[in-house]
Scaffold this motif. Structure first.
Motif, PDB file in Angstrom:
ATOM      1  N   ARG A 113       7.880  40.145 -23.101  1.00 38.46           N
ATOM      2  CA  ARG A 113       7.074  39.293 -23.991  1.00 38.46           C
ATOM      3  C   ARG A 113       6.255  40.150 -24.953  1.00 38.46           C
ATOM      4  O   ARG A 113       6.170  39.845 -26.151  1.00 38.46           O
ATOM      5  N   ARG A 114       5.624  41.203 -24.452  1.00 36.47           N
ATOM      6  CA  ARG A 114       4.805  42.052 -25.318  1.00 36.47           C
ATOM      7  C   ARG A 114       5.665  42.746 -26.379  1.00 36.47           C
ATOM      8  O   ARG A 114       5.255  42.875 -27.543  1.00 36.47           O
ATOM      9  N   PHE A 115       6.830  43.183 -25.988  1.00 33.10           N
ATOM     10  CA  PHE A 115       7.737  43.838 -26.937  1.00 33.10           C
ATOM     11  C   PHE A 115       8.146  42.875 -28.046  1.00 33.10           C
ATOM     12  O   PHE A 115       8.041  43.196 -29.238  1.00 33.10           O
ATOM     13  N   LEU A 116       8.606  41.692 -27.675  1.00 27.89           N
ATOM     14  CA  LEU A 116       9.078  40.742 -28.678  1.00 27.89           C
ATOM     15  C   LEU A 116       7.932  40.176 -29.509  1.00 27.89           C
ATOM     16  O   LEU A 116       8.109  39.870 -30.697  1.00 27.89           O
ATOM     17  N   ASP A 117       6.748  40.044 -28.935  1.00 25.01           N
ATOM     18  CA  ASP A 117       5.579  39.620 -29.717  1.00 25.01           C
ATOM     19  C   ASP A 117       5.231  40.651 -30.788  1.00 25.01           C
ATOM     20  O   ASP A 117       4.824  40.300 -31.901  1.00 25.01           O
ATOM     21  N   ALA A 118       5.397  41.929 -30.450  1.00 22.43           N
ATOM     22  CA  ALA A 118       5.056  42.996 -31.398  1.00 22.43           C
ATOM     23  C   ALA A 118       6.098  43.130 -32.503  1.00 22.43           C
ATOM     24  O   ALA A 118       5.765  43.391 -33.664  1.00 22.43           O
ATOM     25  N   VAL A 119       7.379  42.946 -32.149  1.00 20.21           N
ATOM     26  CA  VAL A 119       8.463  43.227 -33.093  1.00 20.21           C
ATOM     27  C   VAL A 119       8.899  41.983 -33.869  1.00 20.21           C
ATOM     28  O   VAL A 119       9.218  42.061 -35.050  1.00 20.21           O
ATOM     29  N   ARG A 120       8.956  40.832 -33.198  1.00 13.27           N
ATOM     30  CA  ARG A 120       9.385  39.568 -33.789  1.00 13.27           C
ATOM     31  C   ARG A 120      10.733  39.708 -34.509  1.00 13.27           C
ATOM     32  O   ARG A 120      10.853  39.434 -35.716  1.00 13.27           O
ATOM     33  N   PRO A 121      11.764  40.149 -33.814  1.00 10.75           N
ATOM     34  CA  PRO A 121      13.052  40.378 -34.484  1.00 10.75           C
ATOM     35  C   PRO A 121      13.698  39.064 -34.943  1.00 10.75           C
ATOM     36  O   PRO A 121      13.550  38.029 -34.296  1.00 10.75           O
ATOM     37  N   GLU A 122      14.409  39.140 -36.046  1.00 12.52           N
ATOM     38  CA  GLU A 122      15.190  38.001 -36.517  1.00 12.52           C
ATOM     39  C   GLU A 122      16.620  38.059 -36.008  1.00 12.52           C
ATOM     40  O   GLU A 122      17.357  37.078 -36.106  1.00 12.52           O
ATOM     41  N   ALA A 123      17.021  39.214 -35.504  1.00 14.22           N
ATOM     42  CA  ALA A 123      18.327  39.377 -34.860  1.00 14.22           C
ATOM     43  C   ALA A 123      18.241  40.571 -33.929  1.00 14.22           C
ATOM     44  O   ALA A 123      17.481  41.516 -34.175  1.00 14.22           O
ATOM     45  N   ALA A 124      19.011  40.516 -32.856  1.00 11.71           N
ATOM     46  CA  ALA A 124      19.062  41.617 -31.887  1.00 11.71           C
ATOM     47  C   ALA A 124      20.516  41.988 -31.651  1.00 11.71           C
ATOM     48  O   ALA A 124      21.382  41.111 -31.490  1.00 11.71           O
ATOM     49  N   VAL A 125      20.793  43.297 -31.653  1.00 13.54           N
ATOM     50  CA  VAL A 125      22.151  43.799 -31.465  1.00 13.54           C
ATOM     51  C   VAL A 125      22.134  44.795 -30.313  1.00 13.54           C
ATOM     52  O   VAL A 125      21.406  45.796 -30.350  1.00 13.54           O
ATOM     53  N   PHE A 126      22.930  44.526 -29.293  1.00 14.44           N
ATOM     54  CA  PHE A 126      23.098  45.440 -28.170  1.00 14.44           C
ATOM     55  C   PHE A 126      24.472  46.098 -28.288  1.00 14.44           C
ATOM     56  O   PHE A 126      25.417  45.487 -28.783  1.00 14.44           O
ATOM     57  N   VAL A 127      24.571  47.338 -27.818  1.00 18.23           N
ATOM     58  CA  VAL A 127      25.803  48.094 -27.970  1.00 18.23           C
ATOM     59  C   VAL A 127      26.481  48.313 -26.624  1.00 18.23           C
ATOM     60  O   VAL A 127      25.872  48.876 -25.700  1.00 18.23           O
ATOM     61  N   LYS A 128      27.652  47.819 -26.481  1.00 14.13           N
ATOM     62  CA  LYS A 128      28.624  48.066 -25.412  1.00 14.13           C
ATOM     63  C   LYS A 128      28.259  47.518 -24.045  1.00 14.13           C
ATOM     64  O   LYS A 128      28.846  46.538 -23.605  1.00 14.13           O
ATOM     65  N   TYR A 129      27.316  48.130 -23.320  1.00 17.34           N
ATOM     66  CA  TYR A 129      27.121  47.786 -21.919  1.00 17.34           C
ATOM     67  C   TYR A 129      25.770  47.169 -21.597  1.00 17.34           C
ATOM     68  O   TYR A 129      25.496  46.889 -20.447  1.00 17.34           O
ATOM     69  N   GLU A 130      24.898  47.018 -22.570  1.00 17.26           N
ATOM     70  CA  GLU A 130      23.515  46.703 -22.265  1.00 17.26           C
ATOM     71  C   GLU A 130      23.303  45.210 -22.005  1.00 17.26           C
ATOM     72  O   GLU A 130      23.364  44.394 -22.938  1.00 17.26           O
ATOM     73  N   PHE A 131      23.035  44.861 -20.757  1.00 16.14           N
ATOM     74  CA  PHE A 131      22.793  43.471 -20.357  1.00 16.14           C
ATOM     75  C   PHE A 131      21.479  43.407 -19.579  1.00 16.14           C
ATOM     76  O   PHE A 131      21.472  43.422 -18.349  1.00 16.14           O
ATOM     77  N   TRP A 132      20.373  43.390 -20.312  1.00 14.20           N
ATOM     78  CA  TRP A 132      19.048  43.301 -19.702  1.00 14.20           C
ATOM     79  C   TRP A 132      18.665  41.828 -19.625  1.00 14.20           C
ATOM     80  O   TRP A 132      18.410  41.178 -20.644  1.00 14.20           O
ATOM     81  N   LEU A 133      18.651  41.275 -18.424  1.00 10.52           N
ATOM     82  CA  LEU A 133      18.596  39.823 -18.242  1.00 10.52           C
ATOM     83  C   LEU A 133      17.307  39.202 -18.749  1.00 10.52           C
ATOM     84  O   LEU A 133      17.330  38.104 -19.331  1.00 10.52           O
TER      85      LEU A 133
END
Length: 408
Positions: A113-133
């Motif tokens: 929550r703190r990360f997304l509150d600070a960044v407020r991304p309009e899109a997120a891109v993960f590469v290959k294996y990253e599945f952080w639930l």
């Protein structure tokens, strides 16, 4: 999710304990201190952000073509690049293609929550294996467009296990899952996941650009001049022993050796017993007479070094699995590697095309080398097949960008 969150907590605790003994673990902890304050200082309320996350350096190189195209296609947005591992962050913290480079805070609900509150991304891109639930669930809750690129799935992955329900559910949080091959799509179809596009592997776009963008390396150029050179990339001790025995059989061959890990004790042994010389101790005027091995005792150079070879050997095939074969193939080098290669599709395909061979002994390596060295037509054919393989698999990034959107 309960067991997942417990596992993440225990992982974080374990890393902190490991930091008492391991510099890499200490860097993992140190790099995350004060991270939320630094994020808030990097992004203001008016900033439009596209967030790209890579586990480590290999995934960064895989995602790099996408990052560069996002930079071109969305000039009004800032690019945030995050890494999980120090081996990616420490090398690419100054990457000019991103506006900010950070470690990814551990995947715990409060951190997310703190990360997304600070960044407020309009899109997120993960590469290959990253599945952080927790990240994926919160991105979906906030309505952030989310993608994964160059993903690959195998039948033994957690998604297809009886206990993999939370991970299967996470697949539904992506707007699009861009997979490398049809097999991955078929596996996902089998569990009801439909938000899938077969786009290929972005590594091909990355490596295709290397021959025209890689810098000259004068030390390697001078070491190689006038000699038959084999470039050995990402080697481990078992690979190096095989290569030393091969050199005893083939005195005309010189080797540029780039170990996977900079183990100074091992490098000192090579210098003392095998007539090797350290890259960092050489200059443009170094006399390489009598020196048959140039040991690259620094990181981040391997992809540029293949231009100085006529043959390549890729390490890891006597351990967990081989490393990147494509960086050698893009220079048209015939490639050899150890026997543990079968889970790597590009290695299998290069063998099928006649551009690569698996070897299990110094004699195998010598026989492969001799078959090409004594037959110029066979060598030229292997070289052409490697180049054609790279060219025929380019264009993956275009397929991804056609389907990419940001929040409005």
């Amino acid at each position: 999710m309960v067991f997942y969150n417990i596992g993440i907590f225990l992982y974080g605790t374990g890393i902190r304990v490991a930091g008492l003994f391991s510099e890499k673990a200490r860097e993992w902890v140190r790099g995350r201190r004060g991270i939320f304050d630094r994020l808030l200082a990097s992004f203001g309320p008016q900033d439009r952000v596209i967030w790209v996350h890579c586990a480590s350096l290999g995934e960064f190189e895989q995602g790099r073509p996408v990052i560069e195209r996002l930079r071109e296609g969305f000039p009004g947005h800032k690019i945030l690049l995050t890494f999980f591992s120090p081996s990616g962050y420490t090398i690419r913290r100054d990457y000019e293609g991103a506006d900010a480079v950070f470690y990814l805070p551990l995947d715990m609900a409060g951190n997310v929550r703190r990360f997304l509150d600070a960044v407020r991304p309009e899109a997120a891109v993960f590469v290959k294996y990253e599945f952080w639930l927790n990240y994926l669930r919160e991105l979906r809750r906030r309505g952030v467009r989310t993608y994964i690129v160059s993903a690959i799935f195998r039948p033994d992955s957690v998604f297809f296990r009886p206990y993999g329900g939370s991970f299967r559910k996470a697949l539904g949080t992506f707007d699009t899952i861009f997979v490398q091959n049809k097999t991955s799509k078929e596996l996902l179809d089998g569990i009801g996941v439909r938000n899938v596009v077969v786009s290929g592997d972005t590594r091909f776009d990355r490596v295709a650009a290397i021959p025209r963008t890689a810098p000259e390396v004068p030390v390697a150029r001078n070491f190689s001049r006038g000699h038959t050179v084999l470039v050995a990339g990402s080697t481990w001790p078992e690979d190096e022993q095989l290569l030393l025995e091969f050199m005893g059989r083939r005195p005309e061959v010189k080797i540029i050796l780039a170990p996977h890990e900079i183990d100074h004790a091992r490098i000192n042994g090579l210098v003392a017993n095998a007539g090797a010389v350290r890259f960092t101790e050489c200059g443009e005027d170094t006399d390489f007479a009598g020196k048959r091995i140039l040991v690259v005792d620094c990181i981040g150079m391997l992809s540029a070094l293949y231009r100085y070879g006529m043959y390549a050997f890729i390490g890891g095939g006597f351990g967990a699995g081989i490393h990147n074969t494509l960086e050698a193939a893009t220079f048209g080098l015939p490639v050899a590697f150890g026997p543990n290669y079968r889970k790597f599709r590009e290695a299998r395909q290069l063998i099928e095309l006649g551009a690569a061979r698996s070897v299990s002994s110094p004699l195998d390596l010598e026989n492969w080398y001799a078959s090409l060295e004594s037959d110029p037509a066979a060598y030229t054919a292997a070289k052409s097949r490697a180049l054609d393989y790279i060219a025929s698999n380019k264009g993956v990034t275009d397929k991804i960008l056609v389907n990419f959107k940001v929040n409005k």
